[in-house]
Design a protein around this motif. Structure first.
Motif, PDB file in Angstrom:
ATOM      1  N   TRP A 186       0.970   4.745   5.247  1.00 15.67           N
ATOM      2  CA  TRP A 186      -0.342   4.566   4.620  1.00 15.67           C
ATOM      3  C   TRP A 186      -0.307   4.512   3.099  1.00 15.67           C
ATOM      4  O   TRP A 186      -1.093   3.738   2.515  1.00 15.67           O
ATOM      5  CB  TRP A 186      -1.400   5.531   5.162  1.00 15.67           C
ATOM      6  N   PRO A 187       0.564   5.259   2.400  1.00 17.56           N
ATOM      7  CA  PRO A 187       0.567   5.084   0.945  1.00 17.56           C
ATOM      8  C   PRO A 187       0.906   3.648   0.538  1.00 17.56           C
ATOM      9  O   PRO A 187       0.347   3.122  -0.430  1.00 17.56           O
ATOM     10  CB  PRO A 187       1.635   6.074   0.466  1.00 17.56           C
ATOM     11  N   PHE A 188       1.797   3.021   1.283  1.00 16.73           N
ATOM     12  CA  PHE A 188       2.174   1.641   0.949  1.00 16.73           C
ATOM     13  C   PHE A 188       1.015   0.684   1.240  1.00 16.73           C
ATOM     14  O   PHE A 188       0.784  -0.277   0.503  1.00 16.73           O
ATOM     15  CB  PHE A 188       3.440   1.259   1.720  1.00 16.73           C
ATOM     16  N   ASP A 198       7.165   7.565  12.236  1.00 14.18           N
ATOM     17  CA  ASP A 198       5.762   7.972  12.261  1.00 14.18           C
ATOM     18  C   ASP A 198       4.903   6.896  11.576  1.00 14.18           C
ATOM     19  O   ASP A 198       5.076   6.616  10.397  1.00 14.18           O
ATOM     20  CB  ASP A 198       5.646   9.312  11.518  1.00 14.18           C
ATOM     21  N   TRP A 218       3.374   7.328   8.144  1.00 12.60           N
ATOM     22  CA  TRP A 218       4.251   7.253   6.970  1.00 12.60           C
ATOM     23  C   TRP A 218       3.857   6.101   6.055  1.00 12.60           C
ATOM     24  O   TRP A 218       4.020   6.174   4.827  1.00 12.60           O
ATOM     25  CB  TRP A 218       5.703   7.059   7.446  1.00 12.60           C
ATOM     26  N   ALA A 226      -2.087   1.609   1.005  1.00  9.70           N
ATOM     27  CA  ALA A 226      -3.047   1.879  -0.084  1.00  9.70           C
ATOM     28  C   ALA A 226      -2.622   1.152  -1.354  1.00  9.70           C
ATOM     29  O   ALA A 226      -3.464   0.590  -2.077  1.00  9.70           O
ATOM     30  CB  ALA A 226      -3.138   3.384  -0.328  1.00  9.70           C
ATOM     31  N   ILE A 227      -1.329   1.145  -1.643  1.00 12.99           N
ATOM     32  CA  ILE A 227      -0.824   0.450  -2.839  1.00 12.99           C
ATOM     33  C   ILE A 227      -1.105  -1.048  -2.718  1.00 12.99           C
ATOM     34  O   ILE A 227      -1.581  -1.681  -3.668  1.00 12.99           O
ATOM     35  CB  ILE A 227       0.693   0.719  -3.008  1.00 12.99           C
ATOM     36  N   MET A 236      10.060  -0.721  -2.813  1.00 13.29           N
ATOM     37  CA  MET A 236       9.267   0.494  -3.022  1.00 13.29           C
ATOM     38  C   MET A 236      10.127   1.722  -2.726  1.00 13.29           C
ATOM     39  O   MET A 236       9.854   2.499  -1.804  1.00 13.29           O
ATOM     40  CB  MET A 236       8.025   0.446  -2.135  1.00 13.29           C
TER      41      MET A 236
END
Lengths: 131, 131
Positions: B18-20, B13, B16, B22-23, B68
């Motif tokens: 997007w947090p990475f 997906d 999945w 953002a980081i 990560m």
């Protein structure tokens, strides 16, 4: 009593779990209203159903499941909801909730960014083949 | 120029990641000595070799790979070292390093504990079937 379950993926190597155990230990010093425990999707015990059963036996009337996943893919979007639906049927009197994945928290992502930057900066001082 | 690669698992997906992303965006506001980019073990592009190639083409003489992963299992202990060994052979003039997994940082685990506790506490205020 409100129990908290940290729901992590699981791995073959037992050492994989120690960060989650450390997180649970930190939480226990602040969460005094009930137990904080771990549950795994696969490869490690207890699974989520066993962990929920254990907290109910300890007297929890409410349990919150926090998915300890940085990215929210199929495990968080499909596997966890299916497990939660089954558990709500099995425990009709229980207030059973789940939260967003831990990586969907902006505070977490800022902390991860700070830590990643510190690790990368420190790495420049080390030998070129380490670790 | 020192490039930083955030090395994540990858998933089917696309959301999945997007947090990475953002980081990485948070890190770019502080790391001004070079690029901050993403690389994936599987299921997403670019892989680590392609990401290293790209940073070298951008002029990086040093690259640090930050895994990560909250838990350090086979992906961090076996897959990543094997990739790094190959990349060091392919890029003999490059200072290529990797750090511990992000979940092995106590600062990260304290931040995750704080965030998990906040999410669990907030969940008690919501409806019992959400989300």
């Amino acid at each position: 009593m409100h129990g908290i379950l940290l729901f992590a993926h699981g791995a073959r190597d037992a050492a994989w779990a120690w960060p989650f155990e450390a997180i649970a230990a930190h939480m226990r010093t602040h969460h005094v209203d009930g137990p904080v425990a771990l549950a795994y999707l696969e490869l490690m015990q207890p699974g989520l159903p066993e962990a929920v059963d254990a907290l109910v036996r300890q007297g929890c009337q409410a349990i919150t499941v926090v998915p300890m996943f940085l990215g929210a893919g199929g495990h968080v979007r499909r596997d966890l909801p299916a497990l939660m639906e089954r558990l709500r049927t099995e425990h009709p009197g229980l207030q059973l909730r789940s939260t967003c994945a831990i990586g969907e928290s902006d505070a977490v992502n800022r902390a991860l960014a700070t830590a990643a930057l510190a690790l990368a900066t420190e790495s420049l001082a080390g030998p070129s083949t380490a670790p």
